[in-house]
Design a protein around this motif. Structure first.
Motif, PDB file in Angstrom:
ATOM      1  N   PHE A 257       0.698  -0.777   0.598  1.00  0.00           N
ATOM      2  CA  PHE A 257      -0.050   0.078  -0.082  1.00  0.00           C
ATOM      3  C   PHE A 257       1.302   1.080   0.016  1.00  0.00           C
ATOM      4  CE2 PHE A 257      -2.364  -3.414   1.834  1.00  0.00           C
ATOM      5  CZ  PHE A 257      -4.362  -3.289   0.857  1.00  0.00           C
TER       6      PHE A 257
ATOM      7  N   ASN B 110      -6.587  -2.217   7.890  1.00  0.00           N
ATOM      8  CA  ASN B 110      -8.016  -2.263   8.211  1.00  0.00           C
ATOM      9  C   ASN B 110      -8.133  -1.657   5.785  1.00  0.00           C
ATOM     10  OD1 ASN B 110      -8.851  -3.505  10.082  1.00  0.00           O
ATOM     11  ND2 ASN B 110      -9.062  -1.823  10.908  1.00  0.00           N
ATOM     12  N   PHE B 111      -9.149  -2.510   5.375  1.00  0.00           N
ATOM     13  CA  PHE B 111      -9.653  -2.497   3.815  1.00  0.00           C
ATOM     14  C   PHE B 111     -10.632  -0.831   3.949  1.00  0.00           C
ATOM     15  CE2 PHE B 111      -8.039  -6.252   2.443  1.00  0.00           C
ATOM     16  CZ  PHE B 111      -6.755  -5.542   1.212  1.00  0.00           C
ATOM     17  N   THR B 112     -10.316   0.234   3.887  1.00  0.00           N
ATOM     18  CA  THR B 112     -11.826   1.188   3.754  1.00  0.00           C
ATOM     19  C   THR B 112     -11.921   1.119   3.198  1.00  0.00           C
ATOM     20  OG1 THR B 112      -9.259   2.514   3.249  1.00  0.00           O
ATOM     21  CG2 THR B 112      -9.528   2.125   5.771  1.00  0.00           C
ATOM     22  N   ARG B 113     -11.964   1.450   1.550  1.00  0.00           N
ATOM     23  CA  ARG B 113     -12.918   1.697   0.345  1.00  0.00           C
ATOM     24  C   ARG B 113     -12.616   1.182  -0.691  1.00  0.00           C
ATOM     25  NH1 ARG B 113     -13.093   8.246  -0.496  1.00  0.00           N
ATOM     26  NH2 ARG B 113     -11.134   8.885   0.622  1.00  0.00           N
ATOM     27  N   SER B 114     -13.282   0.991  -2.220  1.00  0.00           N
ATOM     28  CA  SER B 114     -12.945   0.674  -2.698  1.00  0.00           C
ATOM     29  C   SER B 114     -13.104   1.900  -3.542  1.00  0.00           C
ATOM     30  CB  SER B 114     -12.828  -0.626  -3.599  1.00  0.00           C
ATOM     31  OG  SER B 114     -14.346  -0.861  -3.960  1.00  0.00           O
TER      32      SER B 114
ATOM     33  N   CYS C  62       1.612  -5.519   3.603  1.00  0.00           N
ATOM     34  CA  CYS C  62       0.289  -6.662   4.609  1.00  0.00           C
ATOM     35  C   CYS C  62       1.211  -7.973   4.167  1.00  0.00           C
ATOM     36  CB  CYS C  62      -0.471  -5.800   4.024  1.00  0.00           C
ATOM     37  SG  CYS C  62      -0.879  -4.289   5.560  1.00  0.00           S
TER      38      CYS C  62
ATOM     39  N   LEU D 140      -8.102  -0.669  -4.345  1.00  0.00           N
ATOM     40  CA  LEU D 140      -8.356  -0.834  -3.130  1.00  0.00           C
ATOM     41  C   LEU D 140      -7.142   0.602  -2.118  1.00  0.00           C
ATOM     42  CD1 LEU D 140      -8.924  -4.783  -3.442  1.00  0.00           C
ATOM     43  CD2 LEU D 140     -10.519  -3.342  -3.592  1.00  0.00           C
TER      44      LEU D 140
ATOM     45  N   GLU E 239      -5.504   7.971   3.574  1.00  0.00           N
ATOM     46  CA  GLU E 239      -5.579   6.339   2.943  1.00  0.00           C
ATOM     47  C   GLU E 239      -4.523   5.691   1.832  1.00  0.00           C
ATOM     48  OE1 GLU E 239      -9.923   5.307   2.844  1.00  0.00           O
ATOM     49  OE2 GLU E 239      -9.075   7.336   1.500  1.00  0.00           O
TER      50      GLU E 239
ATOM     51  N   GLN F 181      -3.200   3.625  -0.664  1.00  0.00           N
ATOM     52  CA  GLN F 181      -3.741   2.338  -1.672  1.00  0.00           C
ATOM     53  C   GLN F 181      -2.665   1.410  -2.203  1.00  0.00           C
ATOM     54  OE1 GLN F 181      -4.515   4.899  -5.328  1.00  0.00           O
ATOM     55  NE2 GLN F 181      -4.786   2.676  -6.599  1.00  0.00           N
ATOM     56  N   MET F 182      -3.217   0.215  -2.768  1.00  0.00           N
ATOM     57  CA  MET F 182      -2.310  -1.070  -3.092  1.00  0.00           C
ATOM     58  C   MET F 182      -2.236  -1.127  -4.547  1.00  0.00           C
ATOM     59  SD  MET F 182      -3.599  -4.822  -2.310  1.00  0.00           S
ATOM     60  CE  MET F 182      -4.812  -5.262  -4.499  1.00  0.00           C
TER      61      MET F 182
ATOM     62  N   ALA G 144      -6.659   0.958   2.588  1.00  0.00           N
ATOM     63  CA  ALA G 144      -6.604   1.000   3.570  1.00  0.00           C
ATOM     64  C   ALA G 144      -5.765   1.899   4.726  1.00  0.00           C
ATOM     65  CB  ALA G 144      -6.016  -0.723   3.496  1.00  0.00           C
TER      66      ALA G 144
END
Length: 230
Positions: free
Chosen positions: A58, A138-142, A107, A223, A173, A175-176, A225
């Motif tokens: 990320f 924790n994933f937060t949104r996409s 991660c 994605l 946040e 980004q992956m 997180a």
């Protein structure tokens, strides 16, 4: 679960379970600038990661504060299955060759030995699920409601397609970037590349695909997180 250990928070959400691993941060640092003409950023983990799949990476670029966007593309893990040692990305200003600084964290689902004192938890197969010195992520949104914006032809006759979605970058946040090492399906046997732009001035997230046979269809989500603080 029939036996073991489980923690549930005030919202009745399971935050720790002795049967299922959570996503843990296993390495984190500032993005490294290689100083090369192609703006490569090679970053090492500090320990060998022994998972078969590459760790999830990320990235959060720094806002350049100059009206430019920052592009993330060409993710490549460093190492091999069972022995991952780092990763490489290309991160550039769209209008400039100056590298954009920022932060990253890596991660995996499961932990690594980190705490000198505290709590560790394993599953029935002796896999380390939790270490009290490894923060969770924790994933937060996409973001995947992409709107097709335009198409242009490059000097090599490859087609470049632009997609956008509104996005607020002030949330902190990350980004992956793993999916940006993929070659997407195209209408030929060459495939198409993908990159993503953080456009602070317009609060817009861009996805850009390029290929000689570049279809309009694009479904890859971006994605995001955050790390928790232990």
């Amino acid at each position: 679960m029939s036996f073991g250990l489980q923690f549930i928070n005030n919202s009745d959400s399971v935050v720790l379970d002795s049967e299922f691993a959570r996503m843990c941060v296993i390495a984190a640092a500032s993005l490294n600038n290689n100083g090369s003409s192609d703006r490569n950023s090679t970053n090492m983990f500090g320990r060998t990661i022994t998972t078969q799949e590459p760790p999830l990476i990320f990235v959060k670029p720094s806002n350049p504060n100059n009206g430019w966007a920052v592009s993330l593309s060409t993710f490549m893990p460093v190492g091999s299955p069972g022995a991952w040692t780092g990763f490489q990305i290309v991160s550039t200003y769209v209008q400039s060759a100056i590298f954009a600084p920022g932060e990253w964290f890596a991660c995996q689902f499961g932990s690594v030995p980190a705490a000198q004192y505290g709590l560790r938890m394993w599953d029935g197969g002796s896999n380390l699920l939790f270490d009290s010195a490894s923060p969770a992520a924790n994933f937060t949104r996409s973001a995947q409601n992409w709107a097709f914006v335009k198409i242009e032809s490059t000097e090599t006759t490859a087609l470049r397609r632009y997609y956008s979605t509104p996005f607020n970058f002030s949330s902190g946040e990350f980004q992956m970037v793993n999916q940006f090492g993929m070659t997407l399906v195209s209408n030929d046997n060459i495939g198409r590349s993908i990159s993503c732009w953080w456009d602070w001035p317009t609060n817009t997230l861009w996805a850009v695909t390029m290929g000689f046979s570049n279809p309009v269809d694009f479904q890859i989500p971006a994605l995001f997180a955050k790390r928790t603080v232990n």
